[in-house]
Design a protein around this motif. Structure first.
Motif, short mmCIF file in Angstrom:
data_model
loop_
_atom_site.label_atom_id
_atom_site.label_comp_id
_atom_site.label_asym_id
_atom_site.label_seq_id
_atom_site.Cartn_x
_atom_site.Cartn_y
_atom_site.Cartn_z
N LYS A 213 8.06 8.62 2.66
CA LYS A 213 9.22 9.17 1.98
C LYS A 213 8.79 9.52 0.55
O LYS A 213 8.17 8.69 -0.13
N ASP A 214 9.08 10.72 0.13
CA ASP A 214 8.69 11.21 -1.20
C ASP A 214 7.19 11.09 -1.42
O ASP A 214 6.72 10.74 -2.50
N GLY A 215 6.41 11.32 -0.37
CA GLY A 215 4.96 11.32 -0.45
C GLY A 215 4.32 9.94 -0.45
O GLY A 215 3.10 9.83 -0.56
N GLY A 216 5.09 8.88 -0.32
CA GLY A 216 4.50 7.54 -0.33
C GLY A 216 4.97 6.74 0.89
O GLY A 216 6.00 7.04 1.49
N PRO A 217 4.20 5.72 1.24
CA PRO A 217 4.59 4.91 2.39
C PRO A 217 5.77 3.99 2.07
O PRO A 217 5.89 3.47 0.96
N VAL A 218 6.63 3.82 3.05
CA VAL A 218 7.79 2.95 2.93
C VAL A 218 7.82 2.06 4.17
O VAL A 218 7.70 2.56 5.29
N ALA A 219 7.98 0.77 3.97
CA ALA A 219 8.08 -0.17 5.09
C ALA A 219 9.55 -0.51 5.30
O ALA A 219 10.33 -0.63 4.35
N ARG B 282 0.02 -3.02 -0.59
CA ARG B 282 -0.38 -1.96 0.33
C ARG B 282 0.58 -1.93 1.52
O ARG B 282 1.00 -2.97 2.01
N ILE B 283 0.88 -0.70 1.96
CA ILE B 283 1.71 -0.51 3.16
C ILE B 283 0.99 0.47 4.06
O ILE B 283 0.60 1.56 3.62
N ASP B 284 0.78 0.08 5.32
CA ASP B 284 0.28 1.04 6.30
C ASP B 284 1.21 0.98 7.51
O ASP B 284 2.26 0.36 7.47
N GLU B 285 0.82 1.63 8.58
CA GLU B 285 1.72 1.77 9.73
C GLU B 285 2.09 0.44 10.38
O GLU B 285 3.16 0.31 10.98
N LEU C 53 18.49 -3.74 7.37
CA LEU C 53 17.21 -3.08 7.11
C LEU C 53 17.09 -2.76 5.63
O LEU C 53 18.04 -2.29 5.00
N TYR C 54 15.91 -3.03 5.08
CA TYR C 54 15.61 -2.74 3.69
C TYR C 54 14.38 -1.86 3.62
O TYR C 54 13.45 -2.02 4.40
N GLN C 55 14.37 -0.92 2.67
CA GLN C 55 13.19 -0.09 2.44
C GLN C 55 12.38 -0.71 1.31
O GLN C 55 12.91 -1.00 0.24
N VAL C 56 11.08 -0.90 1.58
CA VAL C 56 10.20 -1.55 0.61
C VAL C 56 9.05 -0.60 0.30
O VAL C 56 8.45 -0.02 1.20
N ARG C 57 8.73 -0.47 -0.99
CA ARG C 57 7.62 0.38 -1.43
C ARG C 57 6.56 -0.48 -2.10
O ARG C 57 6.80 -1.65 -2.43
N VAL C 58 5.38 0.11 -2.31
CA VAL C 58 4.31 -0.56 -3.04
C VAL C 58 4.82 -0.87 -4.45
O VAL C 58 5.40 0.00 -5.11
N GLY C 59 4.65 -2.11 -4.91
CA GLY C 59 5.13 -2.53 -6.22
C GLY C 59 6.41 -3.34 -6.16
O GLY C 59 6.76 -4.02 -7.13
N ASN C 60 7.14 -3.28 -5.04
CA ASN C 60 8.32 -4.13 -4.88
C ASN C 60 7.90 -5.58 -4.66
O ASN C 60 6.76 -5.87 -4.30
N TYR C 61 8.85 -6.48 -4.86
CA TYR C 61 8.58 -7.91 -4.71
C TYR C 61 9.34 -8.45 -3.50
O TYR C 61 10.48 -8.09 -3.26
N LEU C 62 8.66 -9.36 -2.75
CA LEU C 62 9.24 -9.99 -1.56
C LEU C 62 8.93 -11.48 -1.58
O LEU C 62 7.89 -11.89 -2.06
N GLY C 63 9.78 -12.27 -0.99
CA GLY C 63 9.49 -13.68 -0.76
C GLY C 63 9.74 -14.57 -1.96
O GLY C 63 10.07 -14.11 -3.06
#
Length: 181
Positions: free
Chosen positions: A116-122, A148-151, A130-140
């Protein structure tokens, strides 16, 4: 009637006097005396005390464990270690927490990914949302930052305390959870 009462009273006095006589108390005292004479406590004699041999103090030339120099070195080492630990966790404490940091990682499941918008979203599922998470977001709960996010996987860097109380970095990941058919 008076005579009967008088006879009954006299009989009661006689029965009472008969009860005050010897009732085997002498036999009991004699038995206790015999038992006391038969039983003797066994006391083991004390051993002779060991001879004390004084030892000379041979550590006069060694470093005093309570010296001010040694204490200063230990405090200096501890303060540099504390400073190193503080620099690792200080940025995490200074920033505002994100909503997904209130859930443990084992309560989350990665259910998909997209671009989405040229970057990976998990896509992360928590409590049927459902939540959309990008590189740089915080979890846990352990200051987990998405690196890093891949398939099939979301990689995180967490900051946790080890058994000694020092703050260290470790990696964690969420893998894609496929539904069973």
């Amino acid at each position: 009637m008076k005579q009967v009462c008088c006879w009954l009273a006299c009989a009661g006095v006689l029965v009472g006097l008969a009860g005050c006589g010897s009732s085997g108390e002498d036999e009991l005292r004699q038995w206790m005396t015999e038992q006391r004479n038969q039983v003797r406590p066994k006391i083991t004699p004390l051993s002779e005390p060991k001879q004390f041999v004084p030892q000379g103090y041979t550590q006069e030339a060694a470093v005093d464990p309570f010296s001010l120099q040694k204490l200063a070195q230990a405090l200096k080492r501890e303060s540099t270690q504390t400073t190193a630990n503080a620099t690792l966790v200080a940025p995490e404490l200074a920033r505002r927490k994100e909503p997904l940091e209130s859930y443990p990682l084992d309560a989350m499941a990665m259910v998909g990914s997209l671009r989405k918008d040229g970057g990976p979203v998990a896509l992360i599922k928590i409590d049927n949302l459902l939540y959309q998470v990008r590189v740089g977001n915080y979890l846990g709960l352990n200051y987990g930052k998405v690196t890093r996010i891949d398939e099939t996987e979301v990689s995180l860097r967490e900051v946790v305390q080890d058994a000694g109380g020092d703050w260290i970095e470790r990696t964690a990941s969420l893998t894609l959870q496929e539904r069973a058919k």
